[in-house]
Design a protein around this motif. Structure first.
Motif, short mmCIF file in Angstrom:
data_model
loop_
_atom_site.label_atom_id
_atom_site.label_comp_id
_atom_site.label_asym_id
_atom_site.label_seq_id
_atom_site.Cartn_x
_atom_site.Cartn_y
_atom_site.Cartn_z
N PRO A 51 -9.11 15.02 -0.90
CA PRO A 51 -9.81 13.99 -1.68
C PRO A 51 -11.14 14.45 -2.27
CG PRO A 51 -9.95 13.51 0.67
CD PRO A 51 -8.97 14.62 0.52
N MET A 52 -11.69 15.57 -1.77
CA MET A 52 -12.96 16.06 -2.30
C MET A 52 -12.77 17.19 -3.31
SD MET A 52 -15.46 15.99 1.04
CE MET A 52 -16.86 16.50 0.06
N ALA A 53 -11.53 17.55 -3.57
CA ALA A 53 -11.27 18.61 -4.54
C ALA A 53 -11.68 18.17 -5.94
CB ALA A 53 -9.80 18.99 -4.51
N ASN A 54 -11.98 19.15 -6.79
CA ASN A 54 -12.38 18.83 -8.17
C ASN A 54 -11.30 18.06 -8.91
OD1 ASN A 54 -14.86 20.13 -7.89
ND2 ASN A 54 -14.03 22.11 -8.54
N GLU A 55 -10.04 18.32 -8.56
CA GLU A 55 -8.93 17.71 -9.26
C GLU A 55 -8.48 16.38 -8.64
OE1 GLU A 55 -8.85 22.13 -9.40
OE2 GLU A 55 -8.83 20.66 -7.79
N ALA A 56 -9.08 15.98 -7.50
CA ALA A 56 -8.57 14.85 -6.73
C ALA A 56 -8.62 13.53 -7.51
CB ALA A 56 -9.36 14.71 -5.43
N ALA A 57 -9.73 13.27 -8.18
CA ALA A 57 -9.85 12.00 -8.92
C ALA A 57 -8.80 11.91 -10.03
CB ALA A 57 -11.25 11.86 -9.50
N ASP A 58 -8.65 12.99 -10.79
CA ASP A 58 -7.65 12.99 -11.86
C ASP A 58 -6.24 12.88 -11.29
OD1 ASP A 58 -9.41 13.14 -13.95
OD2 ASP A 58 -9.35 15.31 -14.12
N ALA A 59 -6.01 13.53 -10.16
CA ALA A 59 -4.68 13.46 -9.54
C ALA A 59 -4.35 12.04 -9.11
CB ALA A 59 -4.61 14.41 -8.35
N ARG A 60 -5.34 11.36 -8.53
CA ARG A 60 -5.09 9.99 -8.05
C ARG A 60 -4.84 9.04 -9.22
NH1 ARG A 60 -3.20 8.71 -3.55
NH2 ARG A 60 -4.94 9.26 -2.17
N ILE A 61 -5.62 9.17 -10.28
CA ILE A 61 -5.42 8.26 -11.41
C ILE A 61 -4.12 8.57 -12.13
CG2 ILE A 61 -6.63 9.56 -13.23
CD1 ILE A 61 -6.90 5.77 -12.64
N ARG A 62 -3.72 9.84 -12.18
CA ARG A 62 -2.44 10.19 -12.80
C ARG A 62 -1.28 9.63 -11.97
NH1 ARG A 62 -1.91 9.81 -17.10
NH2 ARG A 62 0.16 10.77 -16.99
N GLU A 63 -1.40 9.71 -10.66
CA GLU A 63 -0.39 9.14 -9.78
C GLU A 63 -0.24 7.64 -10.04
OE1 GLU A 63 0.38 8.68 -4.96
OE2 GLU A 63 -1.67 8.75 -5.75
N GLU A 113 6.46 0.52 -11.29
CA GLU A 113 6.26 0.42 -9.84
C GLU A 113 4.87 -0.16 -9.59
OE1 GLU A 113 8.70 1.01 -7.75
OE2 GLU A 113 9.95 1.52 -9.46
N LEU A 114 4.73 -1.42 -9.92
CA LEU A 114 3.40 -2.01 -10.00
C LEU A 114 2.73 -2.21 -8.65
CD1 LEU A 114 3.87 -4.55 -12.92
CD2 LEU A 114 3.22 -2.14 -12.98
N MET A 115 3.49 -2.57 -7.64
CA MET A 115 2.87 -2.77 -6.33
C MET A 115 2.31 -1.46 -5.78
SD MET A 115 2.93 -5.95 -5.80
CE MET A 115 2.47 -6.07 -4.08
N GLN A 116 3.08 -0.38 -5.95
CA GLN A 116 2.58 0.93 -5.52
C GLN A 116 1.38 1.34 -6.38
OE1 GLN A 116 5.53 4.05 -4.61
NE2 GLN A 116 7.10 2.50 -4.94
N ALA A 117 1.47 1.08 -7.68
CA ALA A 117 0.37 1.43 -8.57
C ALA A 117 -0.90 0.69 -8.15
CB ALA A 117 0.73 1.08 -10.00
N PHE A 118 -0.78 -0.59 -7.80
CA PHE A 118 -1.93 -1.38 -7.38
C PHE A 118 -2.64 -0.70 -6.21
CE2 PHE A 118 -4.22 -4.61 -5.06
CZ PHE A 118 -4.75 -5.44 -6.04
N GLU A 119 -1.86 -0.25 -5.24
CA GLU A 119 -2.42 0.41 -4.06
C GLU A 119 -3.14 1.70 -4.42
OE1 GLU A 119 -0.83 2.40 0.14
OE2 GLU A 119 0.54 1.31 -1.16
N LYS A 120 -2.54 2.48 -5.32
CA LYS A 120 -3.14 3.76 -5.70
C LYS A 120 -4.41 3.54 -6.54
CE LYS A 120 0.18 5.78 -3.59
NZ LYS A 120 -0.04 6.31 -2.23
N TYR A 121 -4.39 2.52 -7.40
CA TYR A 121 -5.61 2.20 -8.13
C TYR A 121 -6.72 1.82 -7.16
CZ TYR A 121 -3.23 2.15 -12.70
OH TYR A 121 -2.56 2.50 -13.84
N GLN A 122 -6.35 1.10 -6.10
CA GLN A 122 -7.36 0.71 -5.11
C GLN A 122 -7.97 1.93 -4.44
OE1 GLN A 122 -8.66 -2.30 -4.63
NE2 GLN A 122 -10.10 -1.37 -3.19
N TYR A 123 -7.13 2.91 -4.10
CA TYR A 123 -7.65 4.16 -3.53
C TYR A 123 -8.66 4.79 -4.49
CZ TYR A 123 -4.03 4.23 0.13
OH TYR A 123 -3.24 3.94 1.21
N PHE A 124 -8.28 4.83 -5.76
CA PHE A 124 -9.14 5.45 -6.76
C PHE A 124 -10.46 4.69 -6.87
CE2 PHE A 124 -10.90 6.03 -10.97
CZ PHE A 124 -10.78 7.41 -11.18
N ILE A 125 -10.38 3.37 -6.95
CA ILE A 125 -11.57 2.54 -7.10
C ILE A 125 -12.52 2.71 -5.92
CG2 ILE A 125 -12.37 0.13 -7.11
CD1 ILE A 125 -9.74 -0.46 -8.76
N THR A 126 -11.94 2.81 -4.73
CA THR A 126 -12.74 2.96 -3.52
C THR A 126 -13.41 4.33 -3.43
OG1 THR A 126 -11.27 1.44 -2.33
CG2 THR A 126 -12.68 2.87 -1.00
#
Length: 315
Positions: free
Chosen positions: A75-87, A96-109
């Motif tokens: 999560p601290m890698a230079n590419e981590a933020a871009d990887a999470r938002i791409r996911e 896959e909106l429910m899964q997307a919601f969860e991943k957006y939450q990870y990104f926001i946090t």
């Protein structure tokens, strides 16, 4: 006793050294502070490139998995933020909106202040609104499924609280009220709308929320719930609306509702007067007939009827 302490410390030291010597330098290391160590830049760059390659090849499932592994493991890698938002974006694009919601939450946090942060906030809000209307899937099979209302409620609250001063917050609160209103859960709908105009009085949704509270209360009185408190509260709500938001279309509609309530009050007084007259309780009947006369226009049908009945019982 001192030997025992020395032995314990030596054992702990040996265990710690053992863990350190056995660990893979490319893997994340959980520190005592709770922070996560930065991964090998070459490894994370390679993982990100591989995920991009999968995405470009149209192998979306593998791309999602690789992006997720990178963001989750490093999560601290230079590419981590871009990887999470791409996911999250790929899950969103696949429905896959429910899964997307969860991943957006990870990104926001985890990645506040990054360039993609606002997009994540907006996307997550879109998912919550879709869930509230049933336009959502839960799996790669592509089948729609009902999302429990308690789950959607938590989603709306999360969206609201993620950016409490942004435009998505009042819209999420309004969406919550609309969801409960569609479900005919009047008590929860009223509470959600009330919370909106209390917390976000300057929002463009506030006048409509206030109007809907009054309307829901008024509808209750029309559908058999003759609770006088509901009618009085509806009257107060519509009055507040005309005072707080005088130049809105909702205020114009509220004025019509106030006339409707006034007419209902007059009709109610006339019915009470008739009740007392039938019981031969003429002083009480006279009181309510006078109420009707006082609150109706001279020459109107109800005004004339009340005067005639009053004259009849006064003889």
């Amino acid at each position: 006793m001192q030997n025992a302490v020395a032995l314990s410390l030596a054992t702990i030291t040996a265990i710690c050294v053992g863990f350190t010597s056995c660990s893979n330098p490319n893997e994340k290391i959980q520190l005592a502070s709770g922070q996560v160590g930065r991964a090998n830049p070459e490894l994370t760059a390679q993982l990100y490139s591989q995920a991009r390659a999968y995405e470009n090849q149209g192998n979306i499932k593998k791309a999602i998995k690789t992006y997720g592994n990178l963001a989750g493991d490093y999560p601290m890698a230079n590419e981590a933020a871009d990887a999470r938002i791409r996911e999250a974006e790929l899950l969103y694009s696949q429905g896959e909106l429910m899964q997307a919601f969860e991943k957006y939450q990870y990104f926001i946090t985890q990645y506040r202040g990054t360039s993609q942060y606002d997009k994540a906030i907006v996307r997550q809000a879109e998912v919550a609104h879709a869930a509230s209307t049933g336009q959502i899937t839960n799996s790669f099979i592509g089948l729609k499924s009902d999302i429990p209302r308690t789950k959607v409620e938590k989603m709306f609250i999360q969206v609201r609280d993620n950016a409490p001063f942004g435009p998505t917050a009042p819209r999420a609160q309004f969406g919550l009220g609309e969801m409960w209103e569609r479900d005919k859960n009047t008590a929860k709908a009223i509470k959600a709308y009330e919370d909106l105009y209390v917390k976000y009085p300057k929002s463009k949704y506030a006048p409509e929320a206030l109007y809907r509270v009054g309307n829901l209360l008024l509808n209750q009185t029309e559908k058999g719930n003759r609770n006088r408190g509901n009618l009085d509260t509806a009257n107060t709500t519509f009055t507040d609306l005309t005072l707080l938001y005088p130049n809105t279309k909702q205020a114009k509609s509220a004025k019509q509702k106030l006339k409707q309530i006034a007419q209902a009050d007059v009709q109610r007084s006339f019915s009470i007067a008739e009740f007392y007259e039938n019981k031969k309780q003429y002083p009480s009947a006279a009181f309510y007939y006078n109420e009707v006369i006082r609150n109706t226009k001279s020459g109107s049908q109800l005004h004339n009827q009340a005067k005639q009945r009053l004259a009849a019982i006064s003889q």
